[in-house]
Motif scaffolding. Structure first.
Motif, PDB file in Angstrom:
ATOM      1  N   SER A  66       0.923  -1.039  -0.072  1.00  0.00           N
ATOM      2  CA  SER A  66       0.082   0.088   0.356  1.00  0.00           C
ATOM      3  C   SER A  66       0.224   1.447  -0.143  1.00  0.00           C
ATOM      4  CB  SER A  66      -1.083   0.113   1.347  1.00  0.00           C
ATOM      5  OG  SER A  66       0.018   0.576   3.016  1.00  0.00           O
ATOM      6  N   PRO A  67       0.030   2.710  -0.016  1.00  0.00           N
ATOM      7  CA  PRO A  67       1.003   3.303  -0.455  1.00  0.00           C
ATOM      8  C   PRO A  67       0.979   4.409   1.173  1.00  0.00           C
ATOM      9  CG  PRO A  67      -0.911   3.753  -1.227  1.00  0.00           C
ATOM     10  CD  PRO A  67      -1.243   2.311  -0.467  1.00  0.00           C
ATOM     11  N   TRP A  68       0.338   3.786   1.556  1.00  0.00           N
ATOM     12  CA  TRP A  68      -0.047   4.514   3.296  1.00  0.00           C
ATOM     13  C   TRP A  68       1.906   4.802   3.999  1.00  0.00           C
ATOM     14  CZ3 TRP A  68      -4.174   5.826   2.635  1.00  0.00           C
ATOM     15  CH2 TRP A  68      -5.262   5.086   2.219  1.00  0.00           C
ATOM     16  N   TYR A  69       1.130   5.907   5.001  1.00  0.00           N
ATOM     17  CA  TYR A  69       3.146   6.225   5.979  1.00  0.00           C
ATOM     18  C   TYR A  69       4.212   6.557   4.577  1.00  0.00           C
ATOM     19  CZ  TYR A  69       0.520   2.168   8.681  1.00  0.00           C
ATOM     20  OH  TYR A  69      -0.329   2.097   9.924  1.00  0.00           O
ATOM     21  N   PHE A  74       5.912   0.347   1.519  1.00  0.00           N
ATOM     22  CA  PHE A  74       6.436  -0.363  -0.038  1.00  0.00           C
ATOM     23  C   PHE A  74       8.071  -0.775   0.649  1.00  0.00           C
ATOM     24  CE2 PHE A  74       8.544  -0.909  -3.895  1.00  0.00           C
ATOM     25  CZ  PHE A  74       7.540  -2.255  -4.323  1.00  0.00           C
ATOM     26  N   PHE A  75       8.964   0.821   1.134  1.00  0.00           N
ATOM     27  CA  PHE A  75       9.905   0.587   1.233  1.00  0.00           C
ATOM     28  C   PHE A  75      10.253  -0.243   2.935  1.00  0.00           C
ATOM     29  CE2 PHE A  75       9.592   3.461  -1.658  1.00  0.00           C
ATOM     30  CZ  PHE A  75       9.982   3.682  -2.876  1.00  0.00           C
ATOM     31  N   THR A  76       9.535  -0.639   3.302  1.00  0.00           N
ATOM     32  CA  THR A  76       9.958  -0.530   4.473  1.00  0.00           C
ATOM     33  C   THR A  76       9.868  -2.084   4.796  1.00  0.00           C
ATOM     34  OG1 THR A  76       7.759   0.183   5.977  1.00  0.00           O
ATOM     35  CG2 THR A  76      10.116   0.805   5.737  1.00  0.00           C
ATOM     36  N   PHE A  77       7.772  -3.198   5.055  1.00  0.00           N
ATOM     37  CA  PHE A  77       6.912  -3.939   5.198  1.00  0.00           C
ATOM     38  C   PHE A  77       7.218  -5.243   4.111  1.00  0.00           C
ATOM     39  CE2 PHE A  77       5.295  -0.772   8.481  1.00  0.00           C
ATOM     40  CZ  PHE A  77       5.223  -1.607   9.247  1.00  0.00           C
ATOM     41  N   ASN A  78       6.893  -4.720   2.752  1.00  0.00           N
ATOM     42  CA  ASN A  78       7.267  -4.705   1.527  1.00  0.00           C
ATOM     43  C   ASN A  78       9.174  -5.444   1.371  1.00  0.00           C
ATOM     44  OD1 ASN A  78       6.593  -5.605  -0.876  1.00  0.00           O
ATOM     45  ND2 ASN A  78       8.665  -5.289  -2.424  1.00  0.00           N
TER      46      ASN A  78
END
Length: 239
Positions: A66-69, A74-78
């Motif tokens: 998702s684009p949240w935060y 996308f750049f952490t939890f992914n």
């Protein structure tokens, strides 16, 4: 021409280069061995996952896409390393989850998504792969071997997301022509996120809840040519 001679690397850059080289040298043989030999440990009893745990894993995978935060999702939890930590927290073993996630992350050290295509989905590999390995008490080599086909399955989700999102763009254009601000907002935010939630959180929750054996059967049911086709489809998507 630069008269000062070749530029010298900073100490921090030298350290990063040494560490990266060491990781590649140490990790590459492990990855190759894991893919060739396959899983090294098989659980004696079918592991179970509670509905709450399955929902948390599915929601975590949705957040990773998702684009949240401010786009940090996308750049952490992914990333499999972070996903492994989160899965470990969900199942009460954050240390082991982080180690498994770190092992899976080796496969995606050179991951890049260029032009809207992906060669594989590190988020799905991290969240689902760590769940299978952690709950099934599998070795790091088995986790690495699972990461490749699971990541390729993630291209189905990515292609479906991009294909349907193109319809939302047309809806937003029509709303803009009518000066319908709410319609533009719905087409750009609500509809795409509902679609993303439906194709990420829902199937992952169901798959994890049904059990790791079910996920393995799904992967094994796909022929090699189909998995290869998924990888190619992800590459030609921008065209």
């Amino acid at each position: 021409m630069n008269a000062r001679g070749p530029r010298q690397l900073k100490p921090s850059a030298k350290l990063a280069l040494v560490l990266s080289t060491a990781i590649v040298i140490v990790g590459t043989p492990s990855v190759v061995h894991a893919i060739v030999t396959g899983p090294q440990a098989v659980p004696t009893a079918a592991p179970t996952v509670s509905l709450i745990q399955a929902i948390l894993v599915g929601f975590g995978y949705y957040i990773s896409q998702s684009p949240w935060y401010f786009g940090m999702s996308f750049f952490t939890f992914n990333r499999p390393l972070v996903a492994g930590l989160c899965v470990g927290l969900i199942f009460g073993d954050p240390a082991q989850g982080t180690l498994i996630g770190a092992a899976i992350n080796l496969v995606y050290l050179g991951f890049i998504s260029a032009g809207g295509s992906i060669p594989g989905d590190p988020g799905l590999a991290g969240w689902v792969g760590t769940t299978i390995a952690l709950v099934g008490n599998l070795s790091y080599g088995a986790a690495l071997a699972l990461a490749v086909p699971i990541g390729l399955l993630g291209t189905i989700i990515w292609n479906a997301r991009m294909t349907v999102n193109s319809a939302f763009v047309a809806m937003a254009d029509r709303a803009a022509e009518r000066a319908d601000v709410s319609g533009v907002i719905l087409a750009n935010i609500l509809y795409p996120q509902l679609w993303l939630f439906a194709i990420t959180a829902v199937p992952v929750t169901i798959a994890v809840f049904l059990g790791t054996t079910f996920i393995g059967d799904v992967i094994n049911s796909f022929p090699a040519w189909l998995l290869g086709g998924l990888a190619i489809a992800g590459g030609i998507l921008p065209a």
